[in-house]
Design an enzyme around this catalytic site. Structure first.
Site, PDB file in Angstrom:
ATOM      1  N   HIS A 158       0.832  -1.198   0.000  1.00  0.00           N
ATOM      2  CA  HIS A 158       0.000   0.000   0.000  1.00  0.00           C
ATOM      3  C   HIS A 158       0.872   1.255   0.000  1.00  0.00           C
ATOM      4  CE1 HIS A 158      -3.107  -2.868   1.246  1.00  0.00           C
ATOM      5  NE2 HIS A 158      -3.988  -1.959   0.887  1.00  0.00           N
ATOM      6  N   LYS A 162      -0.053   4.646   4.801  1.00  0.00           N
ATOM      7  CA  LYS A 162      -0.890   3.689   5.528  1.00  0.00           C
ATOM      8  C   LYS A 162      -0.233   3.324   6.856  1.00  0.00           C
ATOM      9  CE  LYS A 162      -3.483  -0.625   4.887  1.00  0.00           C
ATOM     10  NZ  LYS A 162      -4.764   0.010   5.262  1.00  0.00           N
TER      11      LYS A 162
END
Length: 270
Positions: A158, A162
């Site tokens: 990601h 994150k």
């Protein structure tokens, strides 16, 4: 709450966040009315309300109870610390709930389950149709590919902002594999490997989390034996896919009887 006919009045928790803004656009494109939203900082200047809502007509609510009063259904991707309060507010108001918050504790989940005895709740770690199919296939593959022969590993990547790892979707994939194998993920989950950690144990479900750039979300499930490997993957190019799926879930759960549902229910796969 008095149900309206059409269009559907959608409330959005966490309106000014990246996901919240995407939900506003998806709801409007679907022909819904964005009735209002909660916002951590109502005075935030990081987004233009008029641009976001196209006409500026939206109510910023102080809390979930106020939002529930003006909504037919609420979509919630806010922090896990809000789950218990939101569950109580929506249960009391009788307003359906689309919940995308992940990382829930057992206590949090009990609150969700209790709310689902009174209202319709669609709960999912990922609202993408593609990921929903991946979860279904992961469960079936876990059932078909024995832990004695096939090692299961999940790799996710990601964007660099994150804060949690592994992702909620990665854990959901692990849960699906464990369910297929008839075990609890908590009993077979392997922590991230580093240093001299020893050989891999039979039956473990391993996780690896990567972070970098602005990648929306990539997940890969690998079943590897001594003679072959099967790979199941999903790659999201735009977080709009999650917002569109959540709005679809909101439209679906409106008017449904009380119960705890998931995206397989929404997509007619159950």
């Amino acid at each position: 709450m008095v149900m309206t006919s059409s269009p559907l009045r959608v409330g959005i928790a966490g309106l000014s966040g990246r996901m919240g803004q995407g939900l506003v656009k998806s709801a409007l494109d679907a022909g819904c009315v964005v009735a209002g939203g909660t916002c951590r900082d109502p005075g935030a200047t990081s987004f233009s309300m008029a641009e976001l809502t196209r006409d500026g007509s939206i109510t910023l609510c102080a809390d979930m109870r106020q939002l529930a009063d003006i909504s037919d259904v609420v979509i919630d991707f806010t922090h896990v610390s809000s789950v218990i309060d939101h569950a109580a507010a929506l249960k009391d108001a009788g307003v359906p709930w689309v919940l995308g918050t992940t990382g829930l504790s057992e206590k949090d989940q009990r609150a969700v389950d209790e709310a689902a005895q009174t209202i319709g709740v669609v709960q999912a770690a990922n609202f993408s149709a593609g990921v929903t199919l991946v979860l279904r296939l992961a469960r079936e593959m876990g059932m078909a590919l024995s832990a004695e022969r096939f090692d299961a590993e999940i790799v996710e990547m990601h964007h660099r902002q994150k804060v949690d790892a592994p992702s909620g979707t990665a854990l959901a994939i692990g849960e699906a594999v464990a369910q297929g194998r008839g075990v609890k993920l908590s009993d077979v989950r392997a922590p991230a490997r580093e240093g001299h950690c020893g050989a891999r144990k039979t039956g473990e479900i391993g996780f690896a989390a990567l972070r970098g750039g602005q990648i929306v979300g990539e997940h890969e499930l690998l079943f590897t034996s001594a003679t072959e490997q099967i790979t199941l993957g999903h790659r999201a190019f735009d977080r709009r896919v999650f917002a569109d799926g959540a709005v679809q879930a909101a439209e679906w759960v409106s008017g449904k009887i009380a119960g705890l549902y998931n995206m397989e229910d929404v997509l007619g796969l159950s």
